[in-house]
Design a protein around this motif. Sequence first.
Motif: not given
Length: 275
Positions: A198-200, A248-249, A252
């Motif tokens: 999920s990390f982008n 959630s993106s 961040y």
Amino acid sequence: MTEARHGLTTLKGWDDSHPLLAFPMVYLGWAYLFWAPMLWSQTSVWSLPNLLWFLIGGASPLLAGLGLAALTGGKTQVLDLVRRLLDWRRIPGRWWLTILLFWLCFDLIMAGLAVVLGITDSPLDVHWTLLQNPGPLLFLLLLSFVFPAIEEIGLRGVYLDRLQQHFGPATAGLINGAVWAAWHAPFVCFPGYYADISFNPELYWWLPMILCQTLLLVQVYNQTNRSILAVLIFHGMMNFTGEWLRISSDMYPFMLSGNVLAAALLLIWWNNKKV
């Protein structure tokens, strides 16, 4: 044999003269050398031969740490690294709670604040089924803890020690974090690296976040008798918790503010200790 011995003597002499430059030069130089082909590739980092280049380059913190430890302190210093990696008794009991629970509490608090402040109404998507699936769980545990083990031996176990022989924890941490951030920067360009998690990240918030997190790692390291195991687990729990909670993106950039606040409070505390 004589030429090889002369070469090692020359390297040791250069390292003795430039103790703060030797680690980042090996650490970054080795990584970039093998990662360069992937930066121009149109195929996934997880496909061959890209995966091979990624793993060889990714070993740079371990190679730099062990190599410089062996060069400057021989077997004694290498064994010291091993002891600090394995000896859980170095870590005071009260610090185990911090190491294991800090990131879970931090992420949940930031998620709650995000909802209250209207930043997002869905800050988390907790992956409850992960705990029932051995395959994905094992992959996440490996991703969360094996890579930090490789990183922490060199970055904190060797380089942070060198930095703190010349600077206080704040300056040492910022230099250590900047070098660590420079190593991570190419990751956003590796094709498909973040496809299955999920990390982008985006560099504008990720790199300063790495600086802030390094200061927290410095505090853990110093308060646990220079335990590499402590910073490894702290680092791994940061990775694992974020993926398990599936932050959630949208969160961040906001998470950066929490990291900055935590780092700022730590810097104030360090400064007050000097007075």
